[in-house]
Design a protein around this motif. Structure first.
Motif, PDB file in Angstrom:
ATOM      1  N   MET A   1      32.533-105.695 -17.024  1.00  0.00           N
ATOM      2  CA  MET A   1      31.596-104.624 -16.958  1.00  0.00           C
ATOM      3  C   MET A   1      30.114-105.487 -17.173  1.00  0.00           C
ATOM      4  N   ALA A   2      29.011-105.008 -16.323  1.00  0.00           N
ATOM      5  CA  ALA A   2      27.774-105.214 -16.620  1.00  0.00           C
ATOM      6  C   ALA A   2      26.864-103.880 -16.600  1.00  0.00           C
ATOM      7  N   HIS A   3      25.641-104.046 -16.879  1.00  0.00           N
ATOM      8  CA  HIS A   3      24.602-103.072 -17.024  1.00  0.00           C
ATOM      9  C   HIS A   3      23.731-102.975 -15.958  1.00  0.00           C
ATOM     10  N   ALA A   4      23.226-101.732 -15.451  1.00  0.00           N
ATOM     11  CA  ALA A   4      22.510-101.527 -14.260  1.00  0.00           C
ATOM     12  C   ALA A   4      21.303-101.127 -14.553  1.00  0.00           C
ATOM     13  N   PHE A   5      20.241-101.648 -14.155  1.00  0.00           N
ATOM     14  CA  PHE A   5      18.727-101.338 -14.247  1.00  0.00           C
ATOM     15  C   PHE A   5      18.435-100.541 -13.036  1.00  0.00           C
ATOM     16  N   THR A   6      18.108 -99.224 -13.055  1.00  0.00           N
ATOM     17  CA  THR A   6      17.666 -98.259 -11.973  1.00  0.00           C
ATOM     18  C   THR A   6      16.410 -97.897 -12.030  1.00  0.00           C
ATOM     19  N   TYR A   7      15.750 -98.077 -11.063  1.00  0.00           N
ATOM     20  CA  TYR A   7      14.358 -97.446 -11.008  1.00  0.00           C
ATOM     21  C   TYR A   7      13.923 -96.490  -9.980  1.00  0.00           C
ATOM     22  N   GLY A   8      14.884 -95.763  -9.109  1.00  0.00           N
ATOM     23  CA  GLY A   8      14.608 -95.031  -8.180  1.00  0.00           C
ATOM     24  C   GLY A   8      15.452 -94.007  -8.118  1.00  0.00           C
ATOM     25  N   THR A   9      16.050 -93.571  -6.925  1.00  0.00           N
ATOM     26  CA  THR A   9      17.071 -92.517  -6.713  1.00  0.00           C
ATOM     27  C   THR A   9      18.171 -92.678  -7.795  1.00  0.00           C
ATOM     28  N   LEU A  10      18.968 -93.752  -8.187  1.00  0.00           N
ATOM     29  CA  LEU A  10      19.856 -93.967  -9.146  1.00  0.00           C
ATOM     30  C   LEU A  10      19.656 -93.657 -10.417  1.00  0.00           C
ATOM     31  N   MET A  11      18.334 -93.187 -10.700  1.00  0.00           N
ATOM     32  CA  MET A  11      17.937 -92.824 -12.121  1.00  0.00           C
ATOM     33  C   MET A  11      18.576 -91.618 -12.456  1.00  0.00           C
ATOM     34  N   TRP A  12      18.816 -90.888 -11.689  1.00  0.00           N
ATOM     35  CA  TRP A  12      19.349 -89.496 -11.751  1.00  0.00           C
ATOM     36  C   TRP A  12      21.036 -89.852 -11.697  1.00  0.00           C
ATOM     37  N   PRO A  13      21.631 -89.316 -12.889  1.00  0.00           N
ATOM     38  CA  PRO A  13      23.079 -89.424 -13.079  1.00  0.00           C
ATOM     39  C   PRO A  13      23.820 -88.742 -11.950  1.00  0.00           C
ATOM     40  N   ASP A  14      23.700 -87.714 -11.408  1.00  0.00           N
ATOM     41  CA  ASP A  14      24.450 -87.088 -10.519  1.00  0.00           C
ATOM     42  C   ASP A  14      24.324 -87.950  -9.138  1.00  0.00           C
ATOM     43  N   ILE A  15      23.349 -88.601  -8.894  1.00  0.00           N
ATOM     44  CA  ILE A  15      23.153 -89.504  -7.869  1.00  0.00           C
ATOM     45  C   ILE A  15      23.905 -90.768  -7.997  1.00  0.00           C
ATOM     46  N   MET A  16      23.909 -91.412  -9.117  1.00  0.00           N
ATOM     47  CA  MET A  16      24.679 -92.684  -9.575  1.00  0.00           C
ATOM     48  C   MET A  16      26.097 -92.406  -9.657  1.00  0.00           C
ATOM     49  N   ALA A  17      26.437 -91.345  -9.946  1.00  0.00           N
ATOM     50  CA  ALA A  17      27.988 -90.812 -10.051  1.00  0.00           C
ATOM     51  C   ALA A  17      28.677 -90.703  -8.627  1.00  0.00           C
ATOM     52  N   ARG A  18      27.780 -90.257  -7.792  1.00  0.00           N
ATOM     53  CA  ARG A  18      28.226 -90.009  -6.574  1.00  0.00           C
ATOM     54  C   ARG A  18      28.325 -91.360  -5.661  1.00  0.00           C
ATOM     55  N   VAL A  19      27.210 -92.141  -5.831  1.00  0.00           N
ATOM     56  CA  VAL A  19      27.345 -93.569  -5.218  1.00  0.00           C
ATOM     57  C   VAL A  19      28.579 -94.305  -5.890  1.00  0.00           C
ATOM     58  N   CYS A  20      28.895 -94.176  -7.185  1.00  0.00           N
ATOM     59  CA  CYS A  20      29.569 -95.251  -7.876  1.00  0.00           C
ATOM     60  C   CYS A  20      31.112 -94.508  -7.539  1.00  0.00           C
ATOM     61  N   GLY A  21      31.281 -93.273  -7.240  1.00  0.00           N
ATOM     62  CA  GLY A  21      32.508 -92.767  -6.962  1.00  0.00           C
ATOM     63  C   GLY A  21      33.314 -92.275  -8.189  1.00  0.00           C
ATOM     64  N   PRO A  22      34.316 -91.428  -8.061  1.00  0.00           N
ATOM     65  CA  PRO A  22      34.757 -90.709  -9.360  1.00  0.00           C
ATOM     66  C   PRO A  22      35.844 -91.701 -10.030  1.00  0.00           C
ATOM     67  N   ASP A  23      36.118 -92.962  -9.673  1.00  0.00           N
ATOM     68  CA  ASP A  23      36.923 -93.634 -10.185  1.00  0.00           C
ATOM     69  C   ASP A  23      36.027 -94.823 -10.960  1.00  0.00           C
ATOM     70  N   ALA A  24      34.818 -94.913 -10.705  1.00  0.00           N
ATOM     71  CA  ALA A  24      33.932 -95.907 -11.074  1.00  0.00           C
ATOM     72  C   ALA A  24      32.734 -95.581 -11.676  1.00  0.00           C
ATOM     73  N   GLU A  25      32.421 -94.194 -11.842  1.00  0.00           N
ATOM     74  CA  GLU A  25      31.005 -93.798 -12.392  1.00  0.00           C
ATOM     75  C   GLU A  25      30.952 -94.211 -13.823  1.00  0.00           C
ATOM     76  N   PRO A  26      29.634 -94.687 -14.349  1.00  0.00           N
ATOM     77  CA  PRO A  26      29.431 -95.118 -15.774  1.00  0.00           C
ATOM     78  C   PRO A  26      29.838 -93.850 -16.557  1.00  0.00           C
ATOM     79  N   ALA A  27      30.054 -94.426 -17.708  1.00  0.00           N
ATOM     80  CA  ALA A  27      30.839 -93.169 -18.636  1.00  0.00           C
ATOM     81  C   ALA A  27      29.657 -92.765 -19.677  1.00  0.00           C
ATOM     82  N   ALA A  28      28.580 -93.644 -19.658  1.00  0.00           N
ATOM     83  CA  ALA A  28      27.367 -93.122 -20.696  1.00  0.00           C
ATOM     84  C   ALA A  28      26.063 -92.759 -19.738  1.00  0.00           C
ATOM     85  N   THR A  29      25.526 -91.636 -20.626  1.00  0.00           N
ATOM     86  CA  THR A  29      23.935 -91.313 -19.964  1.00  0.00           C
ATOM     87  C   THR A  29      23.205 -92.686 -20.201  1.00  0.00           C
TER      88      THR A  29
END
Length: 141
Positions: A1-29
């Motif tokens: 696992m690695a960390h992701a620094f986001t600075y645009g649309t992916l800063m919103w957890p709902d967008i990040m979750a949709r991009v990562c998919g239900p099996d791979a979305e980040p667990a933490a806020t």
């Protein structure tokens, strides 16, 4: 696992979750983080920004900790051919730092950036719903 620094649309957890998919979305806020010597600009004609190296500037964004390995292929596809994934060091609010992956705009495309910083509040107010409704790739990434 690695960390992701986001600075645009992916800063919103709902967008990040949709991009990562239900099996791979980040667990933490995500937590607030800052990347030194970079600048964020609007991409001309789009609701999203791009980030480029820029000495003396900094970008405040969100850091997702422990992004599952399965998410990275989807994130790469989401970012597309205009961005490259780079490892960076970001600073957290308490002064500590973390290594993270982020996506930088390709140098050959810098002419397509507008001047000034991308307006995060304006995106949330005016651009987020439009971006989500226009982006049909959520199901194909």
């Amino acid at each position: 696992m690695a960390h992701a620094f986001t600075y645009g649309t992916l800063m919103w957890p709902d967008i990040m979750a949709r991009v990562c998919g239900p099996d791979a979305e980040p667990a933490a806020t995500p937590v607030s983080a800052t990347l030194a010597d970079h600048a964020r600009h609007p991409v001309r004609g789009h609701d999203y920004p791009a980030m480029i190296p820029a000495t003396g500037h900094h970008v405040v964004g969100r850091l997702y900790l422990d992004v599952p390995d399965a998410a990275w292929e989807r994130l790469d596809r989401f970012e597309g051919d205009d961005y490259e994934r780079h490892e960076v060091l970001v600073t957290l609010a308490d002064g500590s730092w973390r290594r993270a992956w982020t996506y930088l705009f390709k140098p050959a495309l810098v002419a397509s950036l507008d001047d000034g910083d991308w307006d995060e509040a304006r995106f949330e107010r005016e651009g987020k719903a439009r971006f989500v409704s226009r982006y049909v790739g959520f199901t194909s990434i």
